[in-house]
Design an enzyme around this catalytic site. Structure first.
Site, PDB file in Angstrom:
ATOM      1  CB  ALA A 167      -0.931  -0.015   1.209  1.00 33.12           C
ATOM      2  CD  GLU A 168       6.113   3.116   2.787  1.00 31.40           C
ATOM      3  OE1 GLU A 168       6.352   4.004   3.635  1.00 31.40           O
ATOM      4  OE2 GLU A 168       6.778   2.052   2.700  1.00 31.40           O
ATOM      5  CB  THR A 169       4.925   0.345  -3.232  1.00 25.23           C
ATOM      6  OG1 THR A 169       5.806  -0.269  -2.293  1.00 25.23           O
ATOM      7  CG2 THR A 169       5.646   0.525  -4.557  1.00 25.23           C
ATOM      8  CB  VAL A 178       5.680   6.111  -2.541  1.00 19.50           C
ATOM      9  CG1 VAL A 178       6.934   6.732  -3.137  1.00 19.50           C
ATOM     10  CG2 VAL A 178       5.724   6.168  -1.007  1.00 19.50           C
TER      11      VAL A 178
END
Length: 906
Positions: free
Chosen positions: A383-385, A388
């Site tokens: 989810a972070e990727t 970002v």
């Protein structure tokens, strides 16, 4: 090492999370390493959690990872999260399973993003069509849109950890207060959580698992806890491996999920699985081969996702691997299907505890909580990727659509696929509506037209690949999708060195071939009036002379006629079927054509026929005379009465659950006819006289039926029963011990070279001159042919046997495994369908030359009369994954026409 920090919480629970960060002043914080949702060390050691978001312990009475969460408890927890944070999470029911369990997904994001959920769906569909949305308009959309990640959990019901990880992911996103990554995710991404793709299978596993637990949980792999009884929890109610159902979309769970994904088109899709407990963790990049229609940008995004996962796995001390075993070639998985609307998608696999504790071969202990944590960490890293790389991922999504459209326009051979819709109306309609269900634009012509010099009639279906789903069309409609040459070369090298190949799943899946549907292609766009069809567009019936004086005839050869037959039988209509083609003033009719005589049926037969025709889409012709100009008359011995047979199917051990499930599903849900499941062992002794047809799905029946069972079945067949054996069941029926079918399996073809010879403890001396001689010397004297992962083959069909009435002269079958049978001798029976010659047998996929040579002209369908009944053997699965629609008429014949040709004792 994970830190040991004491967790505290305030009894007064107030305040909601805004963007996962801002808390009301009256809310205290739960800290770190023995967090609110876990026993022992924290799942995210540095996290601090808001007290306003309920933990699983508070809602369910246990910590996540402490026990395996049921379907009901999963729903309860997600609804509790929604009640606590309604601005940041929305739970949506989107379907039900066969057993009536709810399917839900949750959407988590900032209050602003979540409030625009429907607008987000509309904007994503604008972004998905560059024909309507210009590059400048797309740029404006990308500037404001969040990216999106869809996390799929538990498609295999006994792969248990991902569902509990989904709850931990949701909790962490809503409650973590000191995590910049969470703020970034909520601000820039909508996180869709599908917590349980297969509730029926999961609940089967949970009920069986906890029923075996004693004083304490066993970690021993030999224990009952770690050895599921048949059919295990992997599959759904109809025993489908739903991770293979994304191509045929046969199950309600898949249908519902496809509708939702087509609505939102999430840009990153992750399918979370489990694998053997002695392994570690797998994530992207995928192994070779990669489907050639996937785009570089999608694969690059997967590398970025994998790198970020690796970063966190390194921090947490988790082992992992990439680029091995799990490939991205077959387009019908939950992680590959989304790539063909433009997503970056992948499979994750965690070593499974298959319960609460599991001792690995190295002596270490794998706890359920460990598997939950790894999936949770991977989900958060993904989810972070996605957050970002929001702008890049959305740009790549739009670029995918542009490339798909351009690829269609640039194809001078197969820009447009045309389905003439003349030979098999039902299969053609089914294929056209299936493609529409996938999200493909399919037009039905309302007038005749010409394309590339060929004339087509009104009603033909047209699919132009210059559309956003064009690459999906290409990968599912072209006859051959090639694996990478280097990969194929490596597989041949491995085989030459007596190593197993690395092909993971089927290598051929052309839908027109599997549906046995005529499909033409044209390298130019086609201009014709028509309408776009949907998944729900009905097949229109054709009823001529609805008030017939003598009879109604239903041309045989497609599933509209097949479903007409089953509906008529269950309505009490008396039906005959012609063994041979015939001609009347009203037209020519193929072998198998149904005949409903007015005089032999109820007075309201006309209304019944009209109603059944409407519901099935069948073509029905009423006739006012029984005069036949050519072929058998209605009263001929070449017409048989089709009664409503009672069908029994072997169930439970030793059947292969996928074979049993798919076969039962096709009969019950595609033929619309009931089947009675009988435990295989019962067939060894039971009085089976109530049944006219018995089906043995694939399985090794030697122990469960034994000599007594074989004799019981043989006696039943002699008295007029129809025994149908499938794949491995045919292997058992052909064995000397069973003696039910007079064919034999073949060993692999012998090869030239040096082999040891002799008997006893001493063999003749040999001379080995080179490595090739060495490899030949170590071969077994009698080996089975090399295993086939899954290919499509061409099968020739005897057109003069009543069992193949209405079946095309050539059909396509799937071959898996290594069973090849010698043809049955004429004294015993008939080879009704057989594989074509060496140069023609391959329809799609990749297979060894030795297979082509040995399989040529070997039987696919065998008929052996026995007394007043018969044994019918399929050497391969006719209902595999319920997507071989082109074999359905053949399978129907083996049930209904065969029962009509048997002469049971009255």
């Amino acid at each position: 090492m994970e830190s040991k920090v004491t967790t505290t919480k305030n009894k007064k629970r107030t305040g909601l999370v805004a963007l996962g960060l801002l808390l009301s002043l009256t809310t205290t914080v739960a800290t770190a390493a023995t967090d609110e949702n876990t026993s022992g060390p924290a799942m995210w050691p540095t996290a601090e959690y808001a007290a306003g978001i309920p933990t699983a312990k508070e809602v369910l009475g246990y910590d996540l990872g402490e026990r395996i969460t049921s379907h009901g408890d999963t729903l309860k927890y997600f609804y509790a999260l929604q009640q606590a944070a309604p601005k940041n999470i929305k739970v949506i029911e989107f379907g039900k399973t066969w057993e009536g369990r709810k399917l839900i997904y949750a959407v988590i994001g900032s209050a602003e993003n979540l409030s625009r959920l429907e607008a987000f769906a509309a904007d994503m569909n604008k972004l998905a069509d560059p024909r309507k949305t210009s590059a400048s308009e797309a740029k404006q959309l990308i500037a404001k849109l969040p990216s999106s990640v869809w996390l799929e959990h538990g498609v295999h019901g006994n792969e248990i950890s991902s569902t509990d990880a989904s709850m931990m992911t949701a909790y962490h996103l809503l409650a973590a207060t000191n995590q910049p990554m969470v703020s970034n995710i909520l601000q820039n991404t909508l996180v869709f959580i599908d917590p349980m793709q297969n509730p029926d299978g999961r609940m089967r596993f949970i009920n069986q698992y906890y029923a075996t637990v004693g004083m304490e949980h066993s970690a021993d792999r030999l224990s009952a806890e770690h050895n599921e009884p048949w059919p295990r929890g992997r599959s759904n109610h109809y025993l489908f491996d739903m991770n293979r159902d994304w191509l045929a979309i046969t199950q309600p769970e898949t249908k519902a999920r496809v509708r939702v994904l087509n609505k939102y088109k999430p840009t990153v899709v992750i399918d979370l699985h489990e694998m053997g407990g002695d392994s570690t963790y797998f994530f992207v990049p995928a192994a070779q081969p990669i489907n050639p229609h996937m785009q570089k940008e999608q694969l690059d995004n997967n590398v970025a996702i994998g790198r970020n996962n690796a970063k966190y796995f390194d921090e947490f001390g988790f082992s992992y691997y990439t680029r091995e075993v799990f490939d991205a070639f077959y387009p019908g998985y939950g992680d590959s299907w989304p790539t063909f609307y433009g997503a970056s998608a992948a499979t994750y696999e965690v070593a499974s505890s298959r319960g609460e504790r599991f001792e690995k071969l190295d002596g270490s202990m794998l706890n359920y909580r460990d598997t939950v944590q790894r999936h949770f960490v991977a989900s958060m890293a993904t989810a972070e990727t996605t957050a970002v790389n929001r702008e890049k991922i959305l740009n790549d999504f739009y670029l995918y659509q542009q490339k798909a459209i351009a690829a269609g326009k640039d194809d001078d051979d197969e820009r447009v696929f045309i389905l003439p819709n003349e030979l098999d109306r039902a299969a053609t309609h089914r294929l056209a509506t299936l493609m529409a269900e996938h999200g493909v634009e399919v037009k039905r012509a309302s007038e005749s037209f010409k394309a590339c010099g060929t004339k087509y009639n009104e009603g033909a279906y047209i699919i132009d690949t210059a559309q956003p789903r064009g690459l999906f069309v290409k990968t599912t409609f072209t006859e051959q999708v090639d694996m990478d040459k280097a990969f194929v070369t490596e597989q041949e090298r491995r085989r030459a060195n007596k190593l197993n190949d690395q092909i993971y799943d089927v290598t051929g899946w052309s839908l027109p071939l599997m549906f046995n549907v005529d499909t033409d292609s044209c390298g130019r766009a086609v201009s014709v009036n028509g309408e776009m069809i949907s998944a729900d567009t009905p097949l229109q019936s054709e009823l001529a002379n609805g008030d017939a004086k003598v009879a109604y005839v239903v041309p045989w050869g497609d599933m509209s006629a097949g479903r007409f037959l089953t509906a008529a039988l269950q309505a009490g209509i008396k039906v005959k079927s012609a063994d041979l083609p015939f001609k009347m003033a009203s037209g020519s009719y193929p072998a198998g054509t149904l005949i409903i005589e007015v005089a032999n049926n109820p007075k309201d037969v006309a209304d019944l026929v009209a109603s059944i025709a409407t519901t099935t889409g069948a073509k029905v012709v009423g006739v006012d005379t029984s005069w036949v100009e050519e072929g058998p008359s209605f009263g001929s011995e070449n017409t048989v009465t089709i009664s409503a047979p009672k069908i029994a199917m072997a169930w439970d051990e030793p059947t292969r659950s996928l074979s049993a499930g798919a076969t039962r599903f096709v009969i019950e849900r595609q033929f619309n006819y009931p089947v009675t499941a009988i435990r295989a062992g019962t067939m060894a002794w039971a009085n089976l006289s109530d049944y006219q047809v018995i089906i043995l799905p694939s399985g090794n029946y030697a122990r469960h039926l034994g000599k007594g069972g074989a004799e019981n079945l043989q006696d039943w067949v002699k008295k007029g029963g129809v025994l149908i054996t499938i794949a491995d069941a045919t292997q058992w029926a052909a064995s000397e011990a069973a003696g039910l079918l007079d064919v034999k399996r073949e060993y692999a073809l012998s090869k030239d070279g040096v082999k040891a010879a002799g008997d006893g403890d001493v063999v003749d001396g040999t001379s080995i001159k080179d490595k090739a001689g060495f490899l030949n010397a170590i071969e077994n004297e009698q080996d089975m042919p090399d295993y086939v992962a899954g290919i499509l083959t061409r099968v020739e069909v005897d057109q003069e046997h009543w069992l193949t009435a209405g079946v095309n002269p050539e059909v396509v079958a799937m071959v898996t495994g290594n069973d090849i049978y010698s043809p049955i001798k004429l004294a015993s029976g008939k080879n009704v369908a057989w594989f074509k010659g060496k140069d023609d047998v391959m329809a799609s996929g990749y297979i060894w030359d030795e297979f082509k040579t040995q399989a040529a002209y070997k039987p696919f369908l065998i008929h052996q009369p026995v007394g007043r009944g018969m044994v019918i053997g399929f050497t391969q699965e006719p209902a595999a994954r319920a997507y071989l629609d082109g074999l359905n008429v053949m399978l129907m014949n083996t049930i209904f026409r065969a029962a009509g040709h048997a002469y049971p004792l009255r």
